[in-house]
Design a protein around this motif. Structure first.
Motif, PDB file in Angstrom:
ATOM      1  N   MET A   1      -7.851  -1.864  -9.453  1.00 16.58           N
ATOM      2  CA  MET A   1      -6.922  -2.901  -9.237  1.00 16.58           C
ATOM      3  C   MET A   1      -6.073  -2.361  -7.633  1.00 16.58           C
ATOM      4  N   PHE A   2      -6.510  -3.870  -6.651  1.00 16.82           N
ATOM      5  CA  PHE A   2      -5.989  -3.360  -5.433  1.00 16.82           C
ATOM      6  C   PHE A   2      -4.923  -4.635  -4.840  1.00 16.82           C
ATOM      7  N   ASN A   3      -3.768  -4.277  -3.833  1.00 20.22           N
ATOM      8  CA  ASN A   3      -3.120  -5.137  -3.331  1.00 20.22           C
ATOM      9  C   ASN A   3      -3.146  -5.265  -2.318  1.00 20.22           C
ATOM     10  N   ARG A   4      -3.384  -6.323  -2.074  1.00 24.44           N
ATOM     11  CA  ARG A   4      -3.855  -6.311  -0.459  1.00 24.44           C
ATOM     12  C   ARG A   4      -2.733  -6.252   0.619  1.00 24.44           C
ATOM     13  N   ASP A   5      -1.903  -5.912   0.225  1.00 25.30           N
ATOM     14  CA  ASP A   5      -0.198  -5.305   1.448  1.00 25.30           C
ATOM     15  C   ASP A   5       0.241  -3.988   0.798  1.00 25.30           C
ATOM     16  N   ARG A   6      -0.639  -3.169  -0.193  1.00 20.51           N
ATOM     17  CA  ARG A   6      -1.038  -1.823  -0.416  1.00 20.51           C
ATOM     18  C   ARG A   6      -1.065  -1.117   1.024  1.00 20.51           C
ATOM     19  N   ILE A   7       0.522  -0.046   0.780  1.00 20.31           N
ATOM     20  CA  ILE A   7       0.109   1.116   1.621  1.00 20.31           C
ATOM     21  C   ILE A   7      -0.730   1.729   1.648  1.00 20.31           C
ATOM     22  N   GLN A   8      -0.898   2.514   2.515  1.00 24.03           N
ATOM     23  CA  GLN A   8      -1.431   3.975   2.929  1.00 24.03           C
ATOM     24  C   GLN A   8      -0.713   4.866   3.128  1.00 24.03           C
ATOM     25  N   PRO A   9      -1.540   5.340   1.390  1.00 22.68           N
ATOM     26  CA  PRO A   9      -0.637   7.389   2.229  1.00 22.68           C
ATOM     27  C   PRO A   9      -1.211   7.634   3.041  1.00 22.68           C
TER      28      PRO A   9
END
Length: 165
Positions: free
Chosen positions: A1-9
């Motif tokens: 599952m991937f959220n388009r607003d995911r913050i890149q670590p």
């Protein structure tokens, strides 16, 4: 599952979007401390953490590393589809109390048997919770018990300003 607003670590950080669903349980040797009404009620290097997609980690502490005399079992319960039926404790230290501020599993599901009787605390109800000396930020929303530190990035499932299912 991937959220388009995911913050890149960044290096040394974890994204909650890389955590699995269903959640996984892992041991951690991080130094976990919990303070309530000025009293250190828990201190351990033997916690376990539950990692679930979109949630910051929840830390479960062994009763042997908690001052259990400050915990009083309540009739409250809730059900987790992954871990089973949770029971609750109210924390009482001196003249202060936090109702249903911690929870545990008497009979967790087989995948989570290792957290039997271990206790998790809502950080927003404590004076302070620490992971390796860093003060934790509570997961948004009063229902969730995730612990946010600088090495965890979201967005997080929870209250206003966060991602919701």
């Amino acid at each position: 599952m991937f959220n388009r607003d995911r913050i890149q670590p960044n290096p040394g950080q974890e994204s909650v979007w890389d955590y699995p669903r269903p959640p996984k349980l892992e041991d951690t040797s991080k130094h976990i401390q919990i303070i309530f009404n000025g009293e250190a009620i828990a201190d351990t290097h033997n916690a376990k953490r539950v990692l679930e997609t979109s949630h910051p980690p929840v830390y479960y502490l062994p009763p042997s590393d908690i001052k259990m005399e400050y915990l009083s079992r309540t009739p409250n319960s809730s059900f987790c589809e992954w871990k089973g039926l949770a029971s609750y404790y109210t924390i009482i230290v001196g003249d202060q109390q936090a109702e249903n501020a911690a929870w545990f599993y008497l009979n967790p599901t087989p995948d989570f048997a290792a957290i039997k009787d271990y206790v998790a605390f809502y950080p927003h109800l404590m004076d302070a919770c620490y992971v390796d000396g860093e003060k934790v930020q509570p997961q948004p929303g009063n229902f969730y018990g995730g612990w946010i530190t600088s090495d965890i990035v979201g967005p997080f499932k929870g209250g206003a300003g966060t991602w919701n299912w």
